[in-house]
Design a protein around this motif. Sequence first.
Motif, PDB file in Angstrom:
ATOM      1  N   SER A 298       0.836  -1.211   0.000  1.00 40.38           N
ATOM      2  CA  SER A 298       0.000   0.000   0.000  1.00 40.38           C
ATOM      3  C   SER A 298       0.866   1.254   0.000  1.00 40.38           C
ATOM      4  CB  SER A 298      -0.916   0.005   1.235  1.00 40.38           C
ATOM      5  OG  SER A 298      -1.732  -1.140   1.270  1.00 40.38           O
ATOM      6  N   TRP A 299       0.686   2.090  -1.001  1.00 37.24           N
ATOM      7  CA  TRP A 299       1.316   3.408  -1.058  1.00 37.24           C
ATOM      8  C   TRP A 299       0.234   4.398  -0.626  1.00 37.24           C
ATOM      9  CZ3 TRP A 299       5.872   4.610  -4.611  1.00 37.24           C
ATOM     10  CH2 TRP A 299       6.651   3.462  -4.803  1.00 37.24           C
ATOM     11  N   ILE A 300       0.312   4.844   0.617  1.00 39.84           N
ATOM     12  CA  ILE A 300      -0.797   5.552   1.253  1.00 39.84           C
ATOM     13  C   ILE A 300      -0.528   7.048   1.259  1.00 39.84           C
ATOM     14  CG2 ILE A 300      -2.216   5.709   3.324  1.00 39.84           C
ATOM     15  CD1 ILE A 300      -1.055   2.874   4.046  1.00 39.84           C
ATOM     16  N   ALA A 301      -1.279   7.788   0.444  1.00 42.54           N
ATOM     17  CA  ALA A 301      -1.199   9.243   0.423  1.00 42.54           C
ATOM     18  C   ALA A 301      -2.159   9.797   1.467  1.00 42.54           C
ATOM     19  CB  ALA A 301      -1.556   9.773  -0.962  1.00 42.54           C
ATOM     20  N   LEU A 302      -1.694  10.772   2.234  1.00 45.28           N
ATOM     21  CA  LEU A 302      -2.530  11.361   3.271  1.00 45.28           C
ATOM     22  C   LEU A 302      -3.257  12.564   2.708  1.00 45.28           C
ATOM     23  CD1 LEU A 302      -3.496  11.411   6.186  1.00 45.28           C
ATOM     24  CD2 LEU A 302      -1.496  12.803   6.756  1.00 45.28           C
ATOM     25  N   GLY A 303      -4.564  12.435   2.560  1.00 44.30           N
ATOM     26  CA  GLY A 303      -5.384  13.528   2.077  1.00 44.30           C
ATOM     27  C   GLY A 303      -5.216  13.797   0.595  1.00 44.30           C
ATOM     28  N   ASP A 304      -5.912  14.835   0.153  1.00 52.26           N
ATOM     29  CA  ASP A 304      -5.777  15.284  -1.237  1.00 52.26           C
ATOM     30  C   ASP A 304      -4.426  15.977  -1.413  1.00 52.26           C
ATOM     31  OD1 ASP A 304      -8.552  14.692  -2.247  1.00 52.26           O
ATOM     32  OD2 ASP A 304      -9.071  16.031  -0.601  1.00 52.26           O
ATOM     33  N   PRO A 305      -3.994  16.162  -2.658  1.00 50.25           N
ATOM     34  CA  PRO A 305      -2.746  16.910  -2.868  1.00 50.25           C
ATOM     35  C   PRO A 305      -2.816  18.283  -2.217  1.00 50.25           C
ATOM     36  CG  PRO A 305      -3.426  15.840  -4.895  1.00 50.25           C
ATOM     37  CD  PRO A 305      -4.550  15.658  -3.924  1.00 50.25           C
ATOM     38  N   VAL A 306      -1.685  18.758  -1.739  1.00 49.24           N
ATOM     39  CA  VAL A 306      -1.600  20.073  -1.097  1.00 49.24           C
ATOM     40  C   VAL A 306      -1.029  21.047  -2.116  1.00 49.24           C
ATOM     41  CG1 VAL A 306      -0.628  21.394   0.811  1.00 49.24           C
ATOM     42  CG2 VAL A 306      -1.225  18.985   1.138  1.00 49.24           C
ATOM     43  N   GLY A 307      -1.743  22.132  -2.353  1.00 48.61           N
ATOM     44  CA  GLY A 307      -1.293  23.107  -3.333  1.00 48.61           C
ATOM     45  C   GLY A 307      -2.443  23.528  -4.232  1.00 48.61           C
ATOM     46  N   PRO A 308      -2.165  24.312  -5.273  1.00 46.21           N
ATOM     47  CA  PRO A 308      -3.227  24.795  -6.163  1.00 46.21           C
ATOM     48  C   PRO A 308      -4.043  23.649  -6.760  1.00 46.21           C
ATOM     49  CG  PRO A 308      -1.148  25.920  -6.613  1.00 46.21           C
ATOM     50  CD  PRO A 308      -0.833  24.823  -5.657  1.00 46.21           C
ATOM     51  N   ALA A 309      -5.369  23.817  -6.779  1.00 50.47           N
ATOM     52  CA  ALA A 309      -6.267  22.765  -7.269  1.00 50.47           C
ATOM     53  C   ALA A 309      -5.993  22.408  -8.729  1.00 50.47           C
ATOM     54  CB  ALA A 309      -7.724  23.205  -7.100  1.00 50.47           C
ATOM     55  N   ALA A 310      -5.486  23.360  -9.509  1.00 54.72           N
ATOM     56  CA  ALA A 310      -5.233  23.122 -10.928  1.00 54.72           C
ATOM     57  C   ALA A 310      -4.155  22.051 -11.137  1.00 54.72           C
ATOM     58  CB  ALA A 310      -4.817  24.418 -11.608  1.00 54.72           C
ATOM     59  N   GLU A 311      -3.330  21.799 -10.117  1.00 57.87           N
ATOM     60  CA  GLU A 311      -2.244  20.825 -10.261  1.00 57.87           C
ATOM     61  C   GLU A 311      -2.580  19.464  -9.660  1.00 57.87           C
ATOM     62  OE1 GLU A 311       1.652  22.123  -9.656  1.00 57.87           O
ATOM     63  OE2 GLU A 311       1.281  24.198 -10.230  1.00 57.87           O
ATOM     64  N   HIS A 312      -3.744  19.326  -9.047  1.00 62.22           N
ATOM     65  CA  HIS A 312      -4.107  18.074  -8.385  1.00 62.22           C
ATOM     66  C   HIS A 312      -4.245  16.930  -9.379  1.00 62.22           C
ATOM     67  CE1 HIS A 312      -5.799  19.986  -4.446  1.00 62.22           C
ATOM     68  NE2 HIS A 312      -4.612  20.439  -4.758  1.00 62.22           N
ATOM     69  N   ASP A 313      -4.919  17.203 -10.483  1.00 58.03           N
ATOM     70  CA  ASP A 313      -5.217  16.144 -11.459  1.00 58.03           C
ATOM     71  C   ASP A 313      -3.941  15.461 -11.935  1.00 58.03           C
ATOM     72  OD1 ASP A 313      -5.942  14.773 -13.937  1.00 58.03           O
ATOM     73  OD2 ASP A 313      -7.835  15.839 -13.789  1.00 58.03           O
ATOM     74  N   ARG A 314      -2.989  16.232 -12.424  1.00 58.56           N
ATOM     75  CA  ARG A 314      -1.737  15.680 -12.962  1.00 58.56           C
ATOM     76  C   ARG A 314      -0.934  14.991 -11.861  1.00 58.56           C
ATOM     77  NH1 ARG A 314       1.802  17.073 -17.270  1.00 58.56           N
ATOM     78  NH2 ARG A 314       3.389  15.444 -17.337  1.00 58.56           N
ATOM     79  N   LEU A 315      -0.954  15.556 -10.657  1.00 60.60           N
ATOM     80  CA  LEU A 315      -0.169  15.005  -9.550  1.00 60.60           C
ATOM     81  C   LEU A 315      -0.706  13.649  -9.110  1.00 60.60           C
ATOM     82  CD1 LEU A 315       2.244  15.651  -7.807  1.00 60.60           C
ATOM     83  CD2 LEU A 315       0.763  16.947  -6.282  1.00 60.60           C
TER      84      LEU A 315
END
Length: 863
Positions: A587-604
Amino acid sequence: MSAGTGALGDPSRGVPIQFARKLLVQIGAFVSLTIVCLALWVVYRTLQSIQLSDVLEQFRALPATSVLLALLLTAGAYFVVTGYDMLALDHVGRPVPYRRAALAGCLANAFGTNLGFAVVTGGAIRYRIYSNAGLSALEIAGVTTMSAVTASLGVGVLLMLSLLFGADEAAASVIHLPLAWKRMLGGLLLAFVVVYLTAAVFRPLSIRTDSWSLRLPSAKTAAAQVALGSIDLMLISAIIYVLLPAYAETSFFAFLGVFALALIAGVASHVPGGIGVFESVMLLGLPEVAPDALLGAILLFRCVYYLVPLSLAAVVLAIHEASMQQVRIERARDTAADWLAEIGPQVMALILIFAGVVLLFSIAVPAPAERLATLGEFLPLPVLEIAHVLAGVTGVGLIFLARGLSLRLEAAYRLAALLLGVGIVTLLCKGLIYEGAAVLIAILIVLFYTRPEFRRDGALFDQGFPTEWTSTLTALLAVTIWLGLLSYKPTEYSHELWWHFDYTAEYARFLRTMTVVLVTTVAIGLATLLRPDPVPDLPHAGGLEQVRFIVKQSQSARANLALLGDKRFLFSDSGKAFIMYRVKGNSWIALGDPVGPAAEHDRLVLTFRGLCDRYGGWSVFYLVDAEGLSLYVDLGLSPVKVGEDARVPLERFSLTGHERSELRKAHDRVLEQGVDFGIVRSHEVPALIPELERVSNDWLAHLAKTERGFSRGFFSPDYVARFPCAVVRQDKRIIAFAVLWVSGGKEELALDLLRYHRDAPKGIMEFMVTELMVGGRARGYRWFDLGLVPLAGHERQLPDPLWQRIGRMMYRQSEHFQDSDSHRRFAAALDPVWRPKYLASPGGLKTTRILRDVASLAPRGQV
């Protein structure tokens, strides 16, 4: 994407290790390929004296009555399959109307038997249908598991009957054992079934391991499982049996055993439909049946039981999805477009694989002689030769692109459209194969219709190829080679064939084209494996400064957990956003949604998913908001609600009024004991570390608690000194403190560690929370976050035993309270806004293992 430094993060030093790890991930694909190759070799050797035309002739010679009877048996088998889901739903305590259960069971069976990889599997179909009925991901996983157990029992009963009543013939060429041993094996299978039923009668059991549990069914359900599984598998086996020639002297009981072994081998190979493996076991187990007749019967069986139901299932699924959209969105202008928006990319990925198969098989089967003669009158030979090679390469390219299409990548869409156009031209130029060209034209039209769904930016080969995709591609290539060798068997091989160019030299063209196809495939595979792919390590000082800057701008207070020092980071290309995560097991467990501008969440998020796939990890996003769920669902992840954030809007919070009388009294009782509340700025905290540590150690010892990190902070001088602290003094001595999180733009105020000495007055925690909310309102903060609150019992989507084992670890935000219910009661009294939090993961049977990994993350300081 940038990452922290370290041994794994240095591309120049880590490439050989990364190559080995990536290669190890694909070991399952190599095993499947080995099984397929062995099976195809068995079929090829068995058919040494038989040509493909003989098999097709047997196929065409089957009487219409046999075909009609096979269709009726298929309908009966699918009717029995609906009982699988009804039983399973009753077992998990979530019955649904028969119509919905029948729809889910039939569609899941149709897709599941045809597809051996997890793009649109039977489990995914069940999830799509049952989630609309309110079932959780784990309840649906339970239904899928129960259905699989029912089918397994059916296979076992078939094998048992064959060994007991047809042991003198059963699988004679497959199981080389004396008659007595075969009957003994049959007796053991019978004993297993009896024990299963007896245990269900007297004491239903629960099978448990560290990562999952399964409650065995009641006696009534267990008996129904055995009956349904046996009847279903008998009906399926009867489809082939009635298609065998009348002169085949094979008893039905003996046939059952061979059929059961063929099914087991096909499933074990992980090849879509067990293609090649199933046929090889059937040929070995039934030597008394003419091979061409047996393969003709199996070919028609695959059409009747596989392709016909799959085609109907695709139509029914489309109608179902459109009707669901009409109910859900009354103002929808185009329900078909809504359906395509939800599952269109996954369906198009499957269709693109089918297009690739059409092109690959076209190079393995000779074109009609009369069409080649027509081409010879106006088309130059070099053009025909180039078209033949391009058809094969285009077919492989489409299968590779299907992965990107399932992830909604715009680049995959554009290349797929281009290759489909190339494929259409090559099919016409290589042999006037207008039937295949018409199929590709239809696929291209559908692809153009779904164009709005492919807007995601991302590099095609950054996403990696899971084992299922690799297995599918290698199996299809192996089948293509086998089909070509079988088709051109009458032509004797010679080295001169490689240099033989003529309109009628189809075998020579096949050899050259397959060589180019294999070289292309290996080149793409090696490029993917050898691509430098640094795995983020613990960040260096510069990386932490970058993290601090991004966290300071974030409107989520929980983003401050990035400063804990126990996580790895994956940064966006711009360096303005990151994902923080830990690795536990697979399991590669990310904590929460990406942190930073919402425009970069998708690609990240897409990049993180690709990184996990390349290293064989499971992508897990823990404590994500409902607003971003569509992004995770698009990537094939299943959401499970795990808790709720209790957020108090400070603008309307006040201690006045009748509803706050109890809170005022509790606050005043603590104040009367001579305590003093104050806020210490972060630059003043280091001087107080010894006193704070004394309080923390006493709290840990008194309540017998241990420090753990990841989703909650732990006491570390470096960590605590980064934040302002609320302190309560009594007689000038600190008796309680709380580490405060603040978000950018004064959006949110939250507390992390809240610890108090055993001598502190009763109600000190409620006193501090009250003071913080009053002070937060005065300073202009919008929200006060009370932390994650576990779900109430009736809301839980996970089995109670699982909650009991991991609840305390998952919800460390409740550690200040006597139990999670008291936490919820306290939060509810403050009239908060509840914000649901989800865990997005691959779902299915992996969910319990993933939850266990989340719950058992390493103690502080380990990653």
